[in-house]
Design an enzyme around this catalytic site. Sequence first.
Site, PDB file in Angstrom:
ATOM      1  NE  ARG A  50      -3.319  -5.525   2.359  1.00 21.77           N
ATOM      2  CZ  ARG A  50      -4.504  -5.047   1.933  1.00 21.77           C
ATOM      3  NH1 ARG A  50      -4.829  -3.791   2.155  1.00 21.77           N
ATOM      4  NH2 ARG A  50      -5.335  -5.832   1.290  1.00 21.77           N
ATOM      5  CE1 TYR A 102      21.743   1.210   5.634  1.00 19.24           C
ATOM      6  CE2 TYR A 102      19.493   1.782   5.046  1.00 19.24           C
ATOM      7  CZ  TYR A 102      20.522   0.861   5.100  1.00 19.24           C
ATOM      8  OH  TYR A 102      20.328  -0.409   4.614  1.00 19.24           O
ATOM      9  CG  ASP A 174      16.606   6.747  10.173  1.00 17.92           C
ATOM     10  OD1 ASP A 174      16.588   6.285  11.330  1.00 17.92           O
ATOM     11  OD2 ASP A 174      16.976   6.094   9.182  1.00 17.92           O
TER      12      ASP A 174
HETATM   13  C1  LIG Z   1      19.929   4.521  10.181  1.00 17.74           C
HETATM   14  C2  LIG Z   1      19.180   3.463   9.420  1.00 17.74           C
HETATM   15  N1  LIG Z   1      17.966   3.740   8.938  1.00 17.74           N
HETATM   16  C3  LIG Z   1      17.264   2.830   8.244  1.00 17.74           C
HETATM   17  C4  LIG Z   1      17.758   1.576   7.982  1.00 17.74           C
HETATM   18  C5  LIG Z   1      16.951   0.610   7.184  1.00 17.74           C
HETATM   19  O1  LIG Z   1      16.273  -0.270   8.027  1.00 17.74           O
HETATM   20  P1  LIG Z   1      15.868  -1.750   7.625  1.00 17.74           P
HETATM   21  O2  LIG Z   1      17.126  -2.499   7.340  1.00 17.74           O
HETATM   22  O3  LIG Z   1      15.106  -2.231   8.818  1.00 17.74           O
HETATM   23  O4  LIG Z   1      15.016  -1.646   6.406  1.00 17.74           O
HETATM   24  C6  LIG Z   1      19.021   1.235   8.464  1.00 17.74           C
HETATM   25  C7  LIG Z   1      19.587  -0.090   8.180  1.00 17.74           C
HETATM   26  O5  LIG Z   1      20.742  -0.351   8.425  1.00 17.74           O
HETATM   27  C8  LIG Z   1      19.762   2.211   9.195  1.00 17.74           C
HETATM   28  O6  LIG Z   1      20.989   1.962   9.662  1.00 17.74           O
END
Ligand SMILES: Cc1ncc(COP(=O)(O)O)c(C=O)c1O
Length: 384
Positions: A50, A102, A174
Amino acid sequence: MTKKQGNSTRCVHAGDTHDAATGGVMPAIHQSTTFAYPAMREKPEHIYTRESNPTRDAFERALTELEGGSRTLAFASGMAASTAVLELLTPGDHIIGPANVYGGSFNMLRVAGEGRFEVSYVHQNEGPPALRAAWRKNTRLVWMETPSNPLMHITDLKALSELCAANGALSCVDSTLATPLATRPLALGVDISMHSITKYIAGHSDVLGGTLTVSDSDLAGRLMQVRNRTGGVLAPLDSYLALRGLKTMELRVRRQFSNASRVAEELQAHGKVAQVHYPGLADHPQHALADKQMDGFGAIVSFHLHGDENAPERLLNALDLFTIAESLGGVESLAGFPPLMSHATMTPEARRAAGITGNLVRLSCGIEDAADLVTDLLQALEQV
Ligand SMILES: Cc1ncc(COP(=O)(O)O)c(C=O)c1O
């Protein structure tokens, strides 16, 4: 590794991931959860999976080098990585999120805003004035996403991260849709670069994972404590698969970007398409910023169709090569209807505010031949 090396070379060699014990050109998959102490007061390099694991370390080293940071932490999903960032905050802190984001990230921020934090949403593609207008004295985190999912808005990372640094807030982006090849957020001043590695980095729709990469060692230490405490780590086998994916990322992503660019042009010229959202198109509102901030324009193309409200359904059901599915970034092309799929967890009002309205279709372009993707789209558009 010298700066002069190209991206493909960097992807293959980043992190020196050979197995030191055997000379294996790929590291071993260390499934062991615990590691022997040579003696009671002598700690081994790895203690418990972990906290750290040799296979996960190899993947983290490689991505750290590609992102130009000092430390990457890999998590069991993109959402586990994102949630860890919120754990750095104190209850009552204010977060500024993007209006177009997202759906899962919107949901994370929405729930965080119910009693724990204050959260507001800003059209971050409008730049510093929009951010300044939303700023409060307790603003401690600006969550960004560029290009944004699904509308491909572009946020000026340098300008917004400067504003954060000057006013005592963390900046986190992100960067999933940009990939580590097209944008280097840390070099632009962002504190935390986040990826859902489920998408382009692992690249084959067979690994769920997420990462946070930082430059600052104190921040790395705080995130390390959060991950160790919350426990959502990337498993050894998934770490191995993610590293394998990362080594071919340049080849895949370049093809995906060029396929997307071709698809966007074809769609823009089609009479049944009302508007195409792709930052590589000259008429995209942030085309110049994308050109400056990114190396390539991404592999997601979203577009609004003319016609009645059932037009997206007719299109999606008529597609042959594009699979109707959630997610994005894999070698196969996918098509989706965001309000029912990736952005279903957003409230209708939030979708409206974000511009996720009407006959919106999202495509994730894979590595197939561009001509085949275009042929498939054109035949499906005939049936709309
Ligand atoms: C832009 C973006 N960020 C984060 C995520 C979330 O990632 P995960 O599905 O790996 O948890 C997604 C999932 O589609 C995404 O498109």
